[in-house]
Design a protein around this motif. Structure first.
Motif, short mmCIF file in Angstrom:
data_model
loop_
_atom_site.label_atom_id
_atom_site.label_comp_id
_atom_site.label_asym_id
_atom_site.label_seq_id
_atom_site.Cartn_x
_atom_site.Cartn_y
_atom_site.Cartn_z
N PRO A 27 0.84 -1.19 0.00
CA PRO A 27 0.00 0.00 0.00
C PRO A 27 0.89 1.25 0.00
CG PRO A 27 -0.75 -1.57 1.65
CD PRO A 27 0.57 -2.08 1.12
N SER A 30 2.00 2.69 3.43
CA SER A 30 2.97 1.82 4.11
C SER A 30 4.32 1.91 3.43
CB SER A 30 2.49 0.37 4.10
OG SER A 30 1.33 0.21 4.88
N ASP A 122 1.83 -5.14 3.81
CA ASP A 122 0.42 -4.78 3.91
C ASP A 122 0.41 -3.62 4.91
OD1 ASP A 122 0.57 -5.99 6.46
OD2 ASP A 122 -0.64 -7.72 5.88
N THR A 123 -0.63 -3.45 5.65
CA THR A 123 -0.65 -2.32 6.59
C THR A 123 -0.04 -2.65 7.94
OG1 THR A 123 -2.90 -2.92 7.26
CG2 THR A 123 -2.68 -1.28 5.50
#
Length: 179
Positions: A27, A30, A122-123
């Motif tokens: 993302p 991130s 990812d987050t």
């Protein structure tokens, strides 16, 4: 040029998305935050800034492991004057604190550079993989591949492990022959 019907466009997009570099899958927010961590690491080494460096890590006792390549181990053995000493271990460890304290003690300029940085995240978790070079002044001491695992904490992204390969420069530093 062939025309692909709309139904197969989705399949093509899926194939292309799996062929993208890993950092393209992270993302954007991130990835930007992790890129800032990589830069803070580099700057802390250049500035020999122990406090800023240590704030990058989840804990002081994270995995911190390197692996010498075989040629480097052979060069270490060949340069030893006391041949009875045991062969250095292929794998060695330490800690981020030991690393930055050694950096801070050095009289000359030091820098670790990063190329081909790839981020997969990812987050909440991430891995960073890159080519590194460690330099003392203009002399490239060692290089290899380096990998970090990161986790997102309440205080932001933190490095949870660091592993790297190490190839030592076969050429001695320019000042090594000067007495």
């Amino acid at each position: 040029m062939k025309f692909f019907p709309a139904a197969s466009g989705f399949a093509i997009a899926m194939v292309l998305s799996t062929a993208l570099p890993a950092h393209a899958n992270a993302p954007a927010e991130s990835r930007q935050q992790i890129e800032r961590i990589v830069e803070k690491f580099r700057v802390a080494v250049v500035n020999k800034d122990k406090d800023s460096f240590m704030k990058l890590f989840l804990r002081e006792d994270i995995t911190w492991v390197a692996s010498f390549d075989d040629a480097s181990l052979e060069r270490i053995m060949a340069r030893r004057t006391d041949k009875s000493l045991p062969r250095p271990k292929k794998i060695f460890g330490g800690s981020p604190r030991e690393f930055i304290e050694d950096i801070a003690k050095s009289a000359g300029p030091l820098e670790e550079t990063f190329d081909n940085v790839r981020i997969d995240a990812d987050t909440d978790v991430a891995q960073v993989w890159f080519d590194y070079s460690f330099k003392a002044g203009n002399y490239r001491e060692n290089w290899g591949k380096e990998a970090w695992h990161l986790v997102r904490t309440d205080d932001g992204w933190k490095i949870a492990s660091v592993i790297w390969s190490m190839k030592l420069n076969p050429e001695p530093p320019p000042s090594a022959g000067i007495k």
